[in-house]
Design a protein around this motif. Sequence first.
Motif, short mmCIF file in Angstrom:
data_model
loop_
_atom_site.label_atom_id
_atom_site.label_comp_id
_atom_site.label_asym_id
_atom_site.label_seq_id
_atom_site.Cartn_x
_atom_site.Cartn_y
_atom_site.Cartn_z
N SER A 67 47.18 29.89 45.01
CA SER A 67 47.85 31.18 45.19
C SER A 67 46.80 32.25 45.48
O SER A 67 45.69 32.24 44.93
CB SER A 67 48.64 31.57 43.95
OG SER A 67 49.14 32.88 44.06
N ILE A 68 47.16 33.23 46.34
CA ILE A 68 46.22 34.31 46.68
C ILE A 68 46.82 35.69 46.44
O ILE A 68 46.26 36.69 46.85
CB ILE A 68 45.75 34.20 48.15
CG1 ILE A 68 46.95 34.24 49.11
CG2 ILE A 68 44.94 32.93 48.36
CD1 ILE A 68 46.57 34.32 50.57
N HIS A 69 47.98 35.73 45.79
CA HIS A 69 48.68 37.01 45.65
C HIS A 69 48.72 37.57 44.24
O HIS A 69 49.16 38.70 44.03
CB HIS A 69 50.12 36.88 46.15
CG HIS A 69 50.22 36.49 47.60
ND1 HIS A 69 49.78 37.30 48.62
CD2 HIS A 69 50.70 35.36 48.19
CE1 HIS A 69 49.98 36.70 49.78
NE2 HIS A 69 50.53 35.52 49.55
N GLY A 122 40.93 36.23 44.50
CA GLY A 122 40.54 34.90 44.91
C GLY A 122 41.70 33.91 44.95
O GLY A 122 42.87 34.29 45.01
N ILE A 123 41.34 32.63 44.93
CA ILE A 123 42.34 31.55 44.92
C ILE A 123 42.62 31.18 43.46
O ILE A 123 41.70 30.94 42.67
CB ILE A 123 41.82 30.33 45.69
CG1 ILE A 123 41.59 30.71 47.16
CG2 ILE A 123 42.81 29.16 45.60
CD1 ILE A 123 40.93 29.62 47.98
N ARG A 124 43.91 31.09 43.12
CA ARG A 124 44.27 30.96 41.71
C ARG A 124 45.30 29.86 41.48
O ARG A 124 46.03 29.45 42.39
CB ARG A 124 44.83 32.28 41.18
CG ARG A 124 43.97 33.49 41.51
CD ARG A 124 44.46 34.74 40.81
NE ARG A 124 44.20 34.72 39.38
CZ ARG A 124 43.02 35.04 38.85
NH1 ARG A 124 42.01 35.42 39.60
NH2 ARG A 124 42.85 35.00 37.54
N TYR A 176 37.73 28.23 42.16
CA TYR A 176 37.73 29.55 41.53
C TYR A 176 36.37 30.22 41.69
O TYR A 176 36.28 31.40 42.04
CB TYR A 176 38.05 29.44 40.03
CG TYR A 176 39.29 28.68 39.66
CD1 TYR A 176 40.42 28.68 40.47
CD2 TYR A 176 39.35 27.97 38.46
CE1 TYR A 176 41.56 27.98 40.10
CE2 TYR A 176 40.47 27.29 38.08
CZ TYR A 176 41.58 27.28 38.91
OH TYR A 176 42.70 26.58 38.53
N SER A 182 35.66 31.37 45.30
CA SER A 182 36.55 32.37 45.86
C SER A 182 36.71 33.61 44.98
O SER A 182 37.36 34.58 45.40
CB SER A 182 37.94 31.76 46.09
OG SER A 182 38.59 31.50 44.85
N GLY A 203 38.30 33.40 42.12
CA GLY A 203 39.65 33.21 41.60
C GLY A 203 39.69 32.83 40.14
O GLY A 203 38.77 33.10 39.37
#
Length: 302
Positions: A16-18, A22-24, A123, A126, A128
């Motif tokens: 997820s990016i929202h 970062g990426i989560r 993580y 990015s 995240g």
Amino acid sequence: MKEKRTGIIFNTQKFSIHDGGGIRTLIFMKGCPLRCIWCSNPESQRPEPEITDVKTNCIGCGDCVCVCPKEAVNPLTFQIDRGKCDACGLCAKSCYAQAKKLTGQVVTVEELVNIAVKDQVIYRNSGGGVTVGGGEPLTQPDFVYEFLRACSMRNIHTAIETCGFGDWSEVEKVFHQADQILFDLKCMDEEKHRAYTGVSNKSILLNAEKAAASGKEIRFRVPVIPGVNDGENIRQTGAFVRGLQRQNSQVKVELLPYHNFGKDKYKWLGRKYDLEPLERMEKEELGRYYKVLEELDCNVVY
């Protein structure tokens, strides 16, 4: 031997990016004290497991009728009688076509941590981490606290997405453990808030003030629902957030456009979606509302 702490979730989502930087990995906790009429995850509201019934997937095999010990499935329409169903999950297990699914899974802290650590390299590269949302994470504060703490011990960035409703004694513990707070603000007017969500916003606004005073990184998020909380409410929200920015420079505000992607879920749960005629908003439509926030000198997130 110490008993393992358990919680109930209804989904996990990777990449997820929202919902944070970062990426989560997103963890969706089950149970919420609010009943927002625009809720896109109605399966998250009730704390207990329940059966979703996706009729368009049904192939009419009848296995669900045969296995149901409560005789809660109509043998002609295969529709669930919610008054009889106890969500044992046998119909979901037998449903080859995945028309019937059990929503709600009991997990331990260790099981969730094992999911999170698999993407630790992603993580780190990015910026995240893990975000716990729902439903409402504060309905399971002890479990969420221990999960966030376990992630922090492994140097995983943590965020919580919350409506902020609850007693500060429980809220503070969870907020303290999170690196970032994504804090929803629905309506500033108490009567409107109660009408559209089912609860008062007094404790929510008070908890928002206390959270800001703690110095945490907070992103206030406003789901903009046409005819519900747009217009003057945006200005009132901006003034509130601007006041909190004066004591905490890490306070920001973000607007989220209304969407109706979750309306079919209400049918799957045998419930009515009250905003059926309302069309989704495009992100570009938020421009005039962001302008209001900018005029108030708010730190905005686009």
